[in-house]
Design a protein around this motif. Structure first.
Motif, PDB file in Angstrom:
ATOM      1  N   HIS A 175       0.856  -1.198   0.000  1.00 51.93           N
ATOM      2  CA  HIS A 175       0.000   0.000   0.000  1.00 51.93           C
ATOM      3  C   HIS A 175       0.890   1.245   0.000  1.00 51.93           C
ATOM      4  O   HIS A 175       2.114   1.132   0.133  1.00 51.93           O
ATOM      5  CB  HIS A 175      -0.974  -0.010   1.191  1.00 51.93           C
ATOM      6  CG  HIS A 175      -0.333  -0.241   2.540  1.00 51.93           C
ATOM      7  ND1 HIS A 175      -1.046  -0.293   3.714  1.00 51.93           N
ATOM      8  CD2 HIS A 175       0.965  -0.432   2.906  1.00 51.93           C
ATOM      9  CE1 HIS A 175      -0.232  -0.501   4.734  1.00 51.93           C
ATOM     10  NE2 HIS A 175       0.984  -0.587   4.263  1.00 51.93           N
ATOM     11  N   ARG A 201       0.270  -6.743  -4.686  1.00 51.81           N
ATOM     12  CA  ARG A 201      -0.235  -7.809  -3.807  1.00 51.81           C
ATOM     13  C   ARG A 201      -0.449  -9.062  -4.611  1.00 51.81           C
ATOM     14  O   ARG A 201      -0.744  -8.985  -5.802  1.00 51.81           O
ATOM     15  CB  ARG A 201      -1.582  -7.411  -3.184  1.00 51.81           C
ATOM     16  CG  ARG A 201      -1.424  -6.413  -2.071  1.00 51.81           C
ATOM     17  CD  ARG A 201      -2.761  -6.105  -1.424  1.00 51.81           C
ATOM     18  NE  ARG A 201      -2.693  -4.782  -0.832  1.00 51.81           N
ATOM     19  CZ  ARG A 201      -3.705  -4.148  -0.273  1.00 51.81           C
ATOM     20  NH1 ARG A 201      -4.893  -4.725  -0.228  1.00 51.81           N
ATOM     21  NH2 ARG A 201      -3.538  -2.944   0.232  1.00 51.81           N
ATOM     22  N   GLN A 214      -2.482   3.333  -5.808  1.00 48.09           N
ATOM     23  CA  GLN A 214      -3.233   3.996  -4.735  1.00 48.09           C
ATOM     24  C   GLN A 214      -2.807   5.446  -4.618  1.00 48.09           C
ATOM     25  O   GLN A 214      -1.750   5.847  -5.117  1.00 48.09           O
ATOM     26  CB  GLN A 214      -2.930   3.324  -3.381  1.00 48.09           C
ATOM     27  CG  GLN A 214      -3.503   1.929  -3.225  1.00 48.09           C
ATOM     28  CD  GLN A 214      -3.277   1.390  -1.816  1.00 48.09           C
ATOM     29  OE1 GLN A 214      -2.324   1.779  -1.127  1.00 48.09           O
ATOM     30  NE2 GLN A 214      -4.150   0.487  -1.387  1.00 48.09           N
ATOM     31  N   GLU A 216      -2.409   7.925  -1.288  1.00 47.51           N
ATOM     32  CA  GLU A 216      -2.492   8.080   0.156  1.00 47.51           C
ATOM     33  C   GLU A 216      -2.707   9.555   0.453  1.00 47.51           C
ATOM     34  O   GLU A 216      -2.186  10.413  -0.267  1.00 47.51           O
ATOM     35  CB  GLU A 216      -1.132   7.633   0.747  1.00 47.51           C
ATOM     36  CG  GLU A 216      -1.123   7.431   2.222  1.00 47.51           C
ATOM     37  CD  GLU A 216      -1.778   6.095   2.603  1.00 47.51           C
ATOM     38  OE1 GLU A 216      -2.065   5.285   1.705  1.00 47.51           O
ATOM     39  OE2 GLU A 216      -2.005   5.897   3.812  1.00 47.51           O
TER      40      GLU A 216
END
Ligand code: DAH
Length: 345
Positions: A175, A201, A214, A216
């Motif tokens: 992540h 992943r 992603q 953040e």
């Protein structure tokens, strides 16, 4: 040669020249004629040799006549050249039929990749609110990916089934959350950053890809609470999905936030009537968020008694799939121009 003869020979030359130039069959014949008449050793110039046979008062006349002959032949030459070119073009057009009904040939135009486009749209929303962009490495240490984020030693996310380990003992980050602690260690609060990036992943089906992206978000300031998080995420959802978009926060759990929430938007497909995409609930989950756990602030050398923070993590593929009604995540990575071409602006 008596002068009378010179004049009449010159006239003959002119007549002959005009005729042969006028009837030259092609380019090559013209070039040959040009050499024959106009060259330094050409027939026109040759007439100047008769100068010495003439009386002094006849001489200027010869010069003038030779010039006249040359001018006339040259004019005919230019005319003949034009004629030949036109004839060639006409013949060409007769052979080459032009089909005006054929579609034109368009130049190839590129398009921004839908993931890139979605990432840029999300970045723009947060940049306009004063956030800055931070980045971290894709091969990451266990410490930043898990330990500093308050993952207990035996947390299932550490399982080899999810995490791709590297031979040197590091791993491919699962992540973008490790960028939180890295940023805290580099900058003094207040901090307002978003961190876009690739994550990995061991996961592979129509909605999961082993490589995905992603963004953040991290905001650290004095006196922040869950309502600040809610306010910003509300604005974010409305900027992305439309100004009437409603959001809701559901209690959840992440090791690095306390409390943790999952954020849903009111279903943009059915207007909350209930459909396949919202699984008849009227709500669609878009991201995870929460107040930064005091343990995480401490790992980042920030005093949790003084500062507080909120954070979120959003999947770029997930947002792009919602925005464009895409049901198979693999389309993003197949480089099929029929798919990608649809995102041309
Ligand atoms: N890192 C989480 C994940 O990959 C997403 C996330 C949840 C990030 C909550 C956050 C957060 O910053 O506060 O599933």
């Amino acid at each position: 040669m008596p002068s009378e003869q010179v004049w009449s020979k010159l006239q003959e030359l002119l007549d002959d020249g005009l005729k042969s130039i006028g009837s030259a069959a092609d380019e090559n014949a013209l070039v040959a004629l040009q050499k024959r008449f106009f060259g330094k050793k050409g027939e026109v110039q040759a007439y100047m040799q008769h100068m010495k046979e003439l009386t002094p008062d006849e001489r200027p006349k010869l010069g003038a006549l030779v010039n006249q002959v040359r001018d006339k032949l040259e004019a005919r030459f230019v005319e003949a050249q034009k004629h030949l070119e036109e004839a060639k073009m006409l013949a060409d057009l007769k052979h080459r039929r032009v089909d005006l009904s054929l579609p034109g040939r368009l130049p190839m135009r590129g398009a921004e990749h839908p993931l890139q486009k979605t990432q840029r749209e999300i970045e723009d929303i947060f940049l306009s609110m004063g956030f800055e962009i931070a980045r971290g490495p894709q091969s990451e240490w266990d410490y930043f990916n898990f330990e500093a984020l308050n993952f207990p030693e035996d947390h299932p996310a550490r399982d080899m089934q999810d995490t791709l380990m590297l031979e040197n003992g590091s791993l491919l980050r699962t992540h973008t959350s490790p960028v939180q602690v890295r940023t805290m260690l580099c900058y003094e609060p207040p901090i307002r950053i978003i961190a876009p990036g690739t994550v990995y992943r061991r996961d592979d089906d129509v909605t999961h890809s082993p490589v995905f992206h992603q963004i953040e978000g991290l905001h650290i300031e004095k006196g922040l609470n869950l309502t600040h998080l809610r306010g910003i995420l509300q604005l974010f959802a409305q900027s992305l999905f439309g100004k009437n978009t409603k959001i809701r926060l559901r209690p959840s759990f992440f090791p690095f936030t306390e409390p943790s929430v999952e954020v849903d938007i009111a279903c943009i497909f059915c207007g909350q009537k209930g459909c396949r995409l919202c699984k008849q609930t009227g709500w669609i989950e878009i991201l995870g968020a929460g107040m930064v756990d005091p343990n995480v602030l401490r790992e980042g050398h920030i005093d949790p008694e003084v500062w507080s923070g909120w954070a979120f993590g959003v999947g770029i593929e997930r947002v792009a799939m919602l925005l464009h009604g895409i049901s198979d995540i693999r389309l993003f990575f197949e480089s099929d121009l029929r798919f990608l071409g649809q995102f041309r602006r």
